[in-house]
Write a protein that holds these residues in place. Structure first.
Motif, mmCIF file in Angstrom:
data_model
loop_
_atom_site.group_PDB
_atom_site.id
_atom_site.type_symbol
_atom_site.label_atom_id
_atom_site.label_comp_id
_atom_site.label_asym_id
_atom_site.label_seq_id
_atom_site.Cartn_x
_atom_site.Cartn_y
_atom_site.Cartn_z
ATOM 1 N N GLU A 57 0.975 -1.299 0.056
ATOM 2 C CA GLU A 57 -0.132 0.105 -0.018
ATOM 3 C C GLU A 57 0.916 1.347 -0.063
ATOM 4 O OE1 GLU A 57 -4.065 1.730 0.289
ATOM 5 O OE2 GLU A 57 -3.272 -0.499 0.181
ATOM 6 N N LEU A 58 1.866 1.213 0.810
ATOM 7 C CA LEU A 58 2.711 2.382 0.791
ATOM 8 C C LEU A 58 3.704 2.422 -0.288
ATOM 9 C CD1 LEU A 58 3.869 2.152 4.682
ATOM 10 C CD2 LEU A 58 1.924 3.602 3.601
ATOM 11 N N GLY A 59 4.185 1.212 -0.717
ATOM 12 C CA GLY A 59 5.125 1.493 -1.918
ATOM 13 C C GLY A 59 4.601 1.837 -3.055
ATOM 14 N N ALA A 60 3.448 1.966 -3.162
ATOM 15 C CA ALA A 60 2.622 2.489 -4.654
ATOM 16 C C ALA A 60 3.000 4.059 -4.773
ATOM 17 C CB ALA A 60 1.369 2.153 -4.492
ATOM 18 N N HIS A 61 3.225 4.597 -3.275
ATOM 19 C CA HIS A 61 3.141 6.101 -3.577
ATOM 20 C C HIS A 61 4.480 6.527 -2.950
ATOM 21 C CE1 HIS A 61 -0.947 5.645 -4.139
ATOM 22 N NE2 HIS A 61 -1.089 4.885 -3.071
ATOM 23 N N LEU A 62 5.432 5.894 -2.275
ATOM 24 C CA LEU A 62 6.638 6.325 -1.714
ATOM 25 C C LEU A 62 7.592 6.297 -2.680
ATOM 26 C CD1 LEU A 62 6.493 4.997 1.957
ATOM 27 C CD2 LEU A 62 6.325 7.182 1.359
ATOM 28 N N ARG A 63 8.770 7.461 -2.836
ATOM 29 C CA ARG A 63 9.694 7.461 -3.611
ATOM 30 C C ARG A 63 10.775 6.393 -3.077
ATOM 31 N NH1 ARG A 63 10.544 13.940 -4.477
ATOM 32 N NH2 ARG A 63 8.584 14.331 -5.238
ATOM 33 N N PHE A 64 10.793 6.184 -1.830
ATOM 34 C CA PHE A 64 11.871 4.911 -1.565
ATOM 35 C C PHE A 64 11.244 3.803 -1.242
ATOM 36 C CE2 PHE A 64 10.228 5.686 2.816
ATOM 37 C CZ PHE A 64 9.863 6.887 2.994
ATOM 38 N N ARG A 65 11.972 2.663 -1.154
ATOM 39 C CA ARG A 65 11.592 1.119 -1.020
ATOM 40 C C ARG A 65 10.990 1.084 0.393
ATOM 41 N NH1 ARG A 65 14.760 -4.399 -2.338
ATOM 42 N NH2 ARG A 65 12.897 -5.667 -1.890
ATOM 43 N N THR A 66 9.936 0.580 0.521
ATOM 44 C CA THR A 66 9.528 0.132 1.863
ATOM 45 C C THR A 66 9.203 -1.306 1.721
ATOM 46 O OG1 THR A 66 8.363 2.151 2.382
ATOM 47 C CG2 THR A 66 7.686 0.419 3.683
ATOM 48 N N GLY A 67 9.597 -2.116 2.694
ATOM 49 C CA GLY A 67 9.804 -3.702 2.868
ATOM 50 C C GLY A 67 8.705 -3.902 4.188
ATOM 51 N N PHE A 68 8.373 -5.153 4.238
ATOM 52 C CA PHE A 68 7.786 -5.893 5.484
ATOM 53 C C PHE A 68 8.417 -5.320 6.616
ATOM 54 C CE2 PHE A 68 10.099 -9.529 6.201
ATOM 55 C CZ PHE A 68 10.414 -9.930 4.935
ATOM 56 N N ARG A 69 9.860 -5.448 6.462
ATOM 57 C CA ARG A 69 10.699 -5.251 7.800
ATOM 58 C C ARG A 69 10.422 -3.832 8.122
ATOM 59 N NH1 ARG A 69 13.668 -9.655 8.594
ATOM 60 N NH2 ARG A 69 14.058 -10.879 6.702
ATOM 61 N N ASP A 70 10.234 -2.899 7.429
ATOM 62 C CA ASP A 70 9.997 -1.409 8.013
ATOM 63 C C ASP A 70 8.756 -1.288 8.502
ATOM 64 O OD1 ASP A 70 11.354 -0.809 4.563
ATOM 65 O OD2 ASP A 70 12.451 -0.305 6.365
ATOM 66 N N VAL A 71 7.773 -2.082 8.066
ATOM 67 C CA VAL A 71 6.502 -2.092 8.709
ATOM 68 C C VAL A 71 6.863 -2.630 10.167
ATOM 69 C CG1 VAL A 71 3.970 -2.738 8.527
ATOM 70 C CG2 VAL A 71 5.103 -2.285 6.717
ATOM 71 N N ASP A 72 7.265 -3.755 10.172
ATOM 72 C CA ASP A 72 7.539 -4.465 11.627
ATOM 73 C C ASP A 72 8.267 -3.528 12.511
ATOM 74 O OD1 ASP A 72 5.957 -6.730 10.687
ATOM 75 O OD2 ASP A 72 7.864 -7.990 10.175
ATOM 76 N N ARG A 73 9.487 -2.927 11.999
ATOM 77 C CA ARG A 73 10.053 -2.154 12.786
ATOM 78 C C ARG A 73 9.419 -0.772 13.184
ATOM 79 N NH1 ARG A 73 14.670 -3.386 9.668
ATOM 80 N NH2 ARG A 73 14.170 -1.792 7.912
ATOM 81 N N ALA A 74 8.334 -0.149 12.684
ATOM 82 C CA ALA A 74 7.604 0.654 13.144
ATOM 83 C C ALA A 74 6.443 0.286 14.155
ATOM 84 C CB ALA A 74 6.870 1.521 11.842
ATOM 85 N N THR A 75 5.776 -0.916 13.968
ATOM 86 C CA THR A 75 5.046 -1.445 14.912
ATOM 87 C C THR A 75 5.856 -1.840 16.097
ATOM 88 O OG1 THR A 75 4.036 -2.578 13.023
ATOM 89 C CG2 THR A 75 3.287 -3.418 15.182
ATOM 90 N N ALA A 76 6.907 -2.583 16.039
ATOM 91 C CA ALA A 76 7.561 -2.922 17.114
ATOM 92 C C ALA A 76 7.909 -1.660 18.116
ATOM 93 C CB ALA A 76 9.119 -3.684 16.616
ATOM 94 N N ALA A 77 8.522 -0.532 17.427
ATOM 95 C CA ALA A 77 8.887 0.888 18.036
ATOM 96 C C ALA A 77 7.648 1.196 18.873
ATOM 97 C CB ALA A 77 9.453 1.866 17.273
ATOM 98 N N VAL A 78 6.363 1.136 18.761
ATOM 99 C CA VAL A 78 5.079 1.426 19.441
ATOM 100 C C VAL A 78 4.877 0.596 20.602
ATOM 101 C CG1 VAL A 78 2.747 2.018 19.422
ATOM 102 C CG2 VAL A 78 4.119 2.666 17.448
ATOM 103 N N ASP A 79 5.000 -0.921 19.940
ATOM 104 C CA ASP A 79 4.805 -1.963 21.099
ATOM 105 C C ASP A 79 6.073 -1.555 22.299
ATOM 106 O OD1 ASP A 79 3.344 -3.157 19.564
ATOM 107 O OD2 ASP A 79 4.394 -4.455 18.835
ATOM 108 N N ASP A 80 7.308 -1.197 22.115
ATOM 109 C CA ASP A 80 8.242 -1.151 23.204
ATOM 110 C C ASP A 80 8.107 0.290 23.862
ATOM 111 O OD1 ASP A 80 10.941 -2.300 20.855
ATOM 112 O OD2 ASP A 80 9.449 -3.571 22.110
#
Length: 568
Positions: free
Chosen positions: A112-135
């Motif tokens: 969903e994000l990769g269709a609009h962002l100029r830089f590559r977004t992978g599932f690990r980027d999503v997991d990192r953002a989610t883990a940051a809020v969890d922590d």
């Protein structure tokens, strides 16, 4: 409005506000974005949410005066744990987290994000953002969703201004008028006196061995049209978001595709690269249509609007272009007249290659400088970066490596081009991968900006196809590959592998951490060193759910120094 539409609007407004929370007028911007997304007629909430994602990622905030802060003070609610944690993330990371909590999987969010962002977004980027809020919150998923769903942005109200006695109103009005006048004076930068932009002596570039944009002369058939140049300079000075710094200089003025075009640069000083603005006058419109800060002050090819044409400085000659998507380079000549190139075919700019094509030119200064070949990646978007590319080649098959490296960078997301500075692409190792992985090369990527950014690495095939996600190197500047070390994770059909390689001035590599201790000395003096450590086996766990071990790689150099590399 139907009940279901009201529910959709409320959910869209909540999502937009949490992404824009610390920006200027977040509630106003969130309402505007949610209202636009809610107008989608076909599809349910998912279609409207997809439209909202596109609006949040692609629509820039409109420039607006901020004098409302003199009259009103936002009365914002105290943030809960989730909102407080989101304030520590960038807007696109907030959006990744919120979509994850809205029921999407990590790969779905990345798509969903990769269709609009100029830089590559992978599932690990999503997991990192989610883990940051969890922590940061210490809450489980259900508790986080409960706080998000309980938050109502429309309860954030503006406090009324305090009561002012009638006798004070005239004095307050006078103070505000003086403040606004002072603000207007403060926005007038030294050297930005209204009038025509300056022009560079057309012979200046011929008197220096290394001409830059500071010696770029004015070109084009309308460069003597004083009225046009004055209107263009005044329009840029009036731009609220990206006004020029210092003196404004004209680079080009001419007729292009039934429009009058003026290309200007500012004079930002020795510490900052200049910005370039493009002013168009058409039959029904006029104004500055793009402003881009250059990665460096060196002269480079500049895309002109959506004309598929390019502005070329006079010291770059023999211009040729090729599509990075092709299996082998097919450099086709591009005619340039009075600094303006012929248009390139629009179909050359493919989305999977980040809408970039490759340029190859001959750098020929007239003051005794040595001619050399210049390679540059250029977009069809005038607001995107146009990085020059240099290479650290293998001893054999240099041209094959260079084209594979260009393909990997542009088409396989080995680097995010739209915002990068100049690139240095290096060959660190090539050979056979274990477990039948075939032949591969380890490519290193260093960008000149942002300053101090860590280098990256990626495994590619001989044709430039990406075989791994990006890893890390021990370099945070453009440097020789002799002391370079890189580490990344590569997945064979059977298991994960830690792959580390180093240049000829590294005597041994050592991996420590959850995989135990593994060490590899250089096979021969002056040769590359490769260390491959088997990792977790592939099983029923999908790759996006796999937890990779914590590992560090130590590179021991021949002079006794050592550096650490952490694979991503």
């Amino acid at each position: 409005m139907r009940t279901v539409d009201r529910e959709h609007y409320a959910a869209l407004l909540r999502l937009a506000y949490l992404v824009l929370d610390d920006g200027d007028a977040p509630l106003t911007r969130a309402r505007r974005a949610a209202a636009q997304a809610a107008r989608v007629r076909h599809g349910g909430y998912e279609a409207r949410r997809s439209r909202l994602v596109a609006i949040l990622l692609t629509d820039p905030p409109a420039g607006r005066p901020r004098t409302h802060r003199l009259f009103f003070e936002p009365a914002r609610t105290s943030p809960g744990p989730v909102r407080a944690a989101l304030l520590e993330l960038s807007p696109h990371e907030r959006l990744a987290y919120l979509l994850r909590r809205d029921g999407l999987t990590a790969p779905e969010v990345a798509a969903e994000l990769g269709a609009h962002l100029r830089f590559r977004t992978g599932f690990r980027d999503v997991d990192r953002a989610t883990a940051a809020v969890d922590d940061r919150t210490g809450l489980d998923e259900a508790a986080q969703r409960a706080e998000i769903e309980a938050f109502e942005p429309d309860l954030v109200r503006l406090r009324p201004p305090p009561a002012v006695p009638p006798a004070w109103r005239a004095a307050v009005a006078a103070v505000l008028a003086a403040a606004l006048l002072a603000a207007g004076l403060a926005l007038t930068r030294p050297g930005d006196v209204p009038g025509e932009p300056a022009a560079i002596d057309p012979r200046a570039w011929q008197a220096t061995r290394t001409p830059t944009i500071g010696e770029w002369p004015a070109q084009g058939g309308l460069r003597h049209d004083a009225g046009l140049l004055r209107r263009a300079a005044d329009a840029w000075r009036a731009d609220l978001r990206h006004p020029p710094l210092g003196r404004v200089v004209v680079l080009y003025a001419g007729r292009v595709d039934d429009a009058s075009l003026v290309v200007l640069r500012d004079s930002s000083g020795p510490r900052d690269a200049p910005s370039v603005a493009q002013y168009f006058e058409r039959r029904l419109s006029r104004g500055v249509e793009s402003v881009r800060r250059l990665g460096t002050g060196e002269g480079q090819v500049i895309m002109l609007g959506m004309t598929w044409r390019y502005l070329v400085p006079p010291w770059l000659r023999d211009v040729r272009a090729a599509m990075p998507s092709e299996r082998s380079p097919d450099w086709r000549p591009v005619a340039v007249q009075d600094g303006l190139s012929d248009p390139l075919p629009w179909h050359w700019f493919t989305p999977r290659c980040q809408n970039y094509v490759a340029f190859r030119m001959t750098y020929r200064p007239d003051a005794g400088g040595r001619p050399r070949t210049v390679t540059q990646l250029v977009s069809h978007n005038p607001g995107s970066a146009a990085p020059q590319v240099s290479f650290s080649d293998p001893p054999e098959q240099k041209e094959r490596f260079r084209w594979a490296a260009l393909h990997a960078v542009a088409c396989e997301a080995a680097a995010s081009l739209s915002e990068s500075g100049d690139l240095r692409l290096g060959h660190l190792w090539s050979g056979e991968l274990p477990d039948g992985g075939g032949r591969a090369m380890l490519l290193t990527v260093d960008a000149s900006s942002p300053r101090g950014a860590p280098g990256t690495s990626i495994l590619i095939s001989d044709g430039g196809r990406a075989l791994s996600e990006r890893g890390r190197t021990n370099s945070d500047t453009t440097s020789s590959t002799a002391t370079m070390a890189a580490a990344l994770w590569w997945r064979s059909p059977r298991r994960w592998h830690l792959v580390a390689a180093a240049g000829p001035n590294v005597t041994r590599l050592k991996a420590t951490g959850e995989l135990g201790s593994h060490e590899k000395a250089a096979d021969r003096p002056g040769g590359a060193t490769l260390l491959v450590v088997p990792g977790p086996r592939e099983g029923a766990t999908p790759p996006e759910k796999a937890r990779l071990p914590v590992v560090q790689v130590v590179a021991y150099e021949s002079d006794g120094d050592r550096t650490l590399v952490n694979p991503q």
